[in-house]
Design an enzyme around this catalytic site. Structure first.
Site, PDB file in Angstrom:
ATOM      1  N   PRO A  11       0.776  -1.229   0.000  1.00 34.23           N
ATOM      2  CA  PRO A  11       0.000   0.000   0.000  1.00 34.23           C
ATOM      3  C   PRO A  11       0.818   1.293   0.000  1.00 34.23           C
ATOM      4  O   PRO A  11       1.838   1.391   0.688  1.00 34.23           O
ATOM      5  CB  PRO A  11      -0.834  -0.102   1.291  1.00 34.23           C
ATOM      6  CG  PRO A  11      -0.207  -1.174   2.095  1.00 34.23           C
ATOM      7  CD  PRO A  11       0.461  -2.101   1.138  1.00 34.23           C
ATOM      8  N   ASN A  12       0.318   2.211  -0.789  1.00 34.51           N
ATOM      9  CA  ASN A  12       0.822   3.591  -0.914  1.00 34.51           C
ATOM     10  C   ASN A  12       2.083   3.715  -1.765  1.00 34.51           C
ATOM     11  O   ASN A  12       2.472   4.826  -2.119  1.00 34.51           O
ATOM     12  CB  ASN A  12       1.061   4.229   0.477  1.00 34.51           C
ATOM     13  CG  ASN A  12      -0.215   4.333   1.269  1.00 34.51           C
ATOM     14  OD1 ASN A  12      -1.199   4.866   0.765  1.00 34.51           O
ATOM     15  ND2 ASN A  12      -0.246   3.797   2.465  1.00 34.51           N
ATOM     16  N   ARG A  19       6.271  12.099  -1.857  1.00 34.16           N
ATOM     17  CA  ARG A  19       6.305  12.662  -0.499  1.00 34.16           C
ATOM     18  C   ARG A  19       7.429  12.019   0.317  1.00 34.16           C
ATOM     19  O   ARG A  19       7.953  10.982  -0.060  1.00 34.16           O
ATOM     20  CB  ARG A  19       4.954  12.493   0.213  1.00 34.16           C
ATOM     21  CG  ARG A  19       4.617  11.057   0.573  1.00 34.16           C
ATOM     22  CD  ARG A  19       3.447  11.038   1.579  1.00 34.16           C
ATOM     23  NE  ARG A  19       2.908   9.708   1.766  1.00 34.16           N
ATOM     24  CZ  ARG A  19       3.386   8.816   2.627  1.00 34.16           C
ATOM     25  NH1 ARG A  19       4.435   9.086   3.368  1.00 34.16           N
ATOM     26  NH2 ARG A  19       2.831   7.628   2.741  1.00 34.16           N
ATOM     27  N   TYR A  24      12.314   8.303   1.518  1.00 31.77           N
ATOM     28  CA  TYR A  24      12.069   7.363   0.421  1.00 31.77           C
ATOM     29  C   TYR A  24      12.673   7.778  -0.921  1.00 31.77           C
ATOM     30  O   TYR A  24      12.596   7.030  -1.884  1.00 31.77           O
ATOM     31  CB  TYR A  24      10.548   7.155   0.255  1.00 31.77           C
ATOM     32  CG  TYR A  24       9.894   6.580   1.488  1.00 31.77           C
ATOM     33  CD1 TYR A  24      10.087   5.252   1.850  1.00 31.77           C
ATOM     34  CD2 TYR A  24       9.086   7.370   2.311  1.00 31.77           C
ATOM     35  CE1 TYR A  24       9.498   4.711   2.986  1.00 31.77           C
ATOM     36  CE2 TYR A  24       8.490   6.849   3.450  1.00 31.77           C
ATOM     37  CZ  TYR A  24       8.696   5.522   3.776  1.00 31.77           C
ATOM     38  OH  TYR A  24       8.122   4.989   4.894  1.00 31.77           O
ATOM     39  N   ASN A  74       7.914  -5.819  -1.213  1.00 27.54           N
ATOM     40  CA  ASN A  74       7.889  -4.721  -0.256  1.00 27.54           C
ATOM     41  C   ASN A  74       6.442  -4.620   0.223  1.00 27.54           C
ATOM     42  O   ASN A  74       5.618  -3.979  -0.436  1.00 27.54           O
ATOM     43  CB  ASN A  74       8.341  -3.409  -0.899  1.00 27.54           C
ATOM     44  CG  ASN A  74       8.389  -2.276   0.128  1.00 27.54           C
ATOM     45  OD1 ASN A  74       7.878  -2.421   1.247  1.00 27.54           O
ATOM     46  ND2 ASN A  74       8.988  -1.158  -0.244  1.00 27.54           N
ATOM     47  N   ALA A  77       3.141  -1.185   4.777  1.00 28.19           N
ATOM     48  CA  ALA A  77       2.572  -1.276   6.130  1.00 28.19           C
ATOM     49  C   ALA A  77       2.073  -2.671   6.479  1.00 28.19           C
ATOM     50  O   ALA A  77       1.998  -3.029   7.673  1.00 28.19           O
ATOM     51  CB  ALA A  77       1.456  -0.253   6.277  1.00 28.19           C
ATOM     52  N   ASP A  87       1.402 -15.969   5.682  1.00 31.79           N
ATOM     53  CA  ASP A  87       0.985 -17.361   5.437  1.00 31.79           C
ATOM     54  C   ASP A  87       1.122 -17.725   3.960  1.00 31.79           C
ATOM     55  O   ASP A  87       1.536 -18.835   3.624  1.00 31.79           O
ATOM     56  CB  ASP A  87      -0.471 -17.572   5.875  1.00 31.79           C
ATOM     57  CG  ASP A  87      -0.597 -17.852   7.364  1.00 31.79           C
ATOM     58  OD1 ASP A  87       0.401 -18.295   7.969  1.00 31.79           O
ATOM     59  OD2 ASP A  87      -1.673 -17.606   7.918  1.00 31.79           O
ATOM     60  N   GLU A  98      12.457  -9.963   1.229  1.00 34.34           N
ATOM     61  CA  GLU A  98      11.644  -8.885   1.807  1.00 34.34           C
ATOM     62  C   GLU A  98      12.440  -7.600   1.623  1.00 34.34           C
ATOM     63  O   GLU A  98      13.621  -7.557   2.002  1.00 34.34           O
ATOM     64  CB  GLU A  98      11.420  -9.167   3.298  1.00 34.34           C
ATOM     65  CG  GLU A  98      10.721  -8.029   4.023  1.00 34.34           C
ATOM     66  CD  GLU A  98      10.709  -8.217   5.547  1.00 34.34           C
ATOM     67  OE1 GLU A  98      11.069  -9.320   6.028  1.00 34.34           O
ATOM     68  OE2 GLU A  98      10.370  -7.247   6.230  1.00 34.34           O
ATOM     69  N   HIS A 100      12.718  -3.305   1.912  1.00 38.04           N
ATOM     70  CA  HIS A 100      12.253  -1.997   2.383  1.00 38.04           C
ATOM     71  C   HIS A 100      13.215  -0.927   1.883  1.00 38.04           C
ATOM     72  O   HIS A 100      14.439  -1.109   1.941  1.00 38.04           O
ATOM     73  CB  HIS A 100      12.175  -1.952   3.909  1.00 38.04           C
ATOM     74  CG  HIS A 100      11.245  -2.985   4.445  1.00 38.04           C
ATOM     75  ND1 HIS A 100       9.879  -2.839   4.380  1.00 38.04           N
ATOM     76  CD2 HIS A 100      11.482  -4.205   4.977  1.00 38.04           C
ATOM     77  CE1 HIS A 100       9.320  -3.929   4.876  1.00 38.04           C
ATOM     78  NE2 HIS A 100      10.261  -4.777   5.239  1.00 38.04           N
ATOM     79  N   ILE A 101      12.657   0.164   1.436  1.00 37.67           N
ATOM     80  CA  ILE A 101      13.469   1.274   0.926  1.00 37.67           C
ATOM     81  C   ILE A 101      14.255   1.894   2.095  1.00 37.67           C
ATOM     82  O   ILE A 101      15.444   2.175   1.987  1.00 37.67           O
ATOM     83  CB  ILE A 101      12.544   2.322   0.264  1.00 37.67           C
ATOM     84  CG1 ILE A 101      11.834   1.687  -0.943  1.00 37.67           C
ATOM     85  CG2 ILE A 101      13.325   3.569  -0.141  1.00 37.67           C
ATOM     86  CD1 ILE A 101      10.625   2.471  -1.434  1.00 37.67           C
ATOM     87  N   SER A 102      13.550   2.078   3.199  1.00 35.38           N
ATOM     88  CA  SER A 102      14.196   2.642   4.392  1.00 35.38           C
ATOM     89  C   SER A 102      14.713   1.511   5.284  1.00 35.38           C
ATOM     90  O   SER A 102      14.295   0.358   5.131  1.00 35.38           O
ATOM     91  CB  SER A 102      13.174   3.488   5.174  1.00 35.38           C
ATOM     92  OG  SER A 102      12.083   2.666   5.598  1.00 35.38           O
ATOM     93  N   ARG A 107      14.205   3.105  12.479  1.00 34.10           N
ATOM     94  CA  ARG A 107      13.075   4.022  12.601  1.00 34.10           C
ATOM     95  C   ARG A 107      12.335   3.793  13.928  1.00 34.10           C
ATOM     96  O   ARG A 107      12.794   3.070  14.784  1.00 34.10           O
ATOM     97  CB  ARG A 107      12.161   3.846  11.376  1.00 34.10           C
ATOM     98  CG  ARG A 107      12.901   4.166  10.084  1.00 34.10           C
ATOM     99  CD  ARG A 107      12.032   4.034   8.878  1.00 34.10           C
ATOM    100  NE  ARG A 107      10.948   5.019   8.890  1.00 34.10           N
ATOM    101  CZ  ARG A 107       9.987   5.043   7.973  1.00 34.10           C
ATOM    102  NH1 ARG A 107       9.976   4.138   6.993  1.00 34.10           N
ATOM    103  NH2 ARG A 107       9.044   5.940   8.026  1.00 34.10           N
TER     104      ARG A 107
END
Ligand code: CA2
Length: 147
Positions: A11-12, A19, A24, A74, A77, A87, A98, A100-102, A107
């Protein structure tokens, strides 16, 4: 060179580059897709994004059913909430990265407990969007090593 790689985005992330560039970056998801396609070379790459949990689950099932070679995901959330995606990933027999950009571990605490990491082959976090082509290349090598 026959099996596909799935790159799935949660999502997003369709709004990437618009933003919080300090976290990011400014690269858009379309640009990330181009980077992944280049990294995959001849190998077929399926690149998707959804804001819906069920759709991401369906795509993991699709990857299983079509015997895809590997998954880069990715989950955004959903990383911290979705037992259902976890699952589904558990059923995938090939390598899973897996991504993640950050660096989620650097964090706030809410970003620390990934439900995906225990079922992932590897985790890439904190390399910005450059992590995507790196993960695609790593998955290609893991697939080739198992072929
Ligand atoms: O660092 C990552 O890649 C994250 O998966 C991004 C998620 C966050 O919830 C994860 O914990 C870490 C958030 C994605 C938000 O999507 C964006 C939309 C526009 C601009 C930037 C990010």
């Amino acid at each position: 060179m026959t099996t596909a790689i799935y790159v799935l985005n949660g999502p997003n992330l369709n709004r990437l580059g618009t933003r919080e560039p300090e976290i990011y970056g400014r690269t858009t998801l379309a640009e990330v897709e181009a980077m992944c396609r280049e990294a995959a070379g001849e190998r077929r790459l399926v690149f998707r994004q959804s804001n819906k949990e069920f759709e991401l689950i369906e795509w993991v099932h699709e990857a299983i059913d079509e015997r895809a070679g590997g998954i880069v995901i990715n989950p955004a959330a959903f990383t911290f909430t979705s037992m259902a995606i976890m699952d589904a990933l558990k059923m995938f027999p090939g390598p899973i990265i897996e991504l993640h950009i950050s660096n989620i571990h650097r964090r706030e605490k809410i970003y620390h407990n990934s439900l995906m990491s225990p079922v992932a082959t590897a985790v890439v976090a904190g390399l910005g969007t450059d992590g995507y082509p790196l993960a695609v290349r790593a998955v290609c090598e893991l697939i080739a090593a198992g072929e």
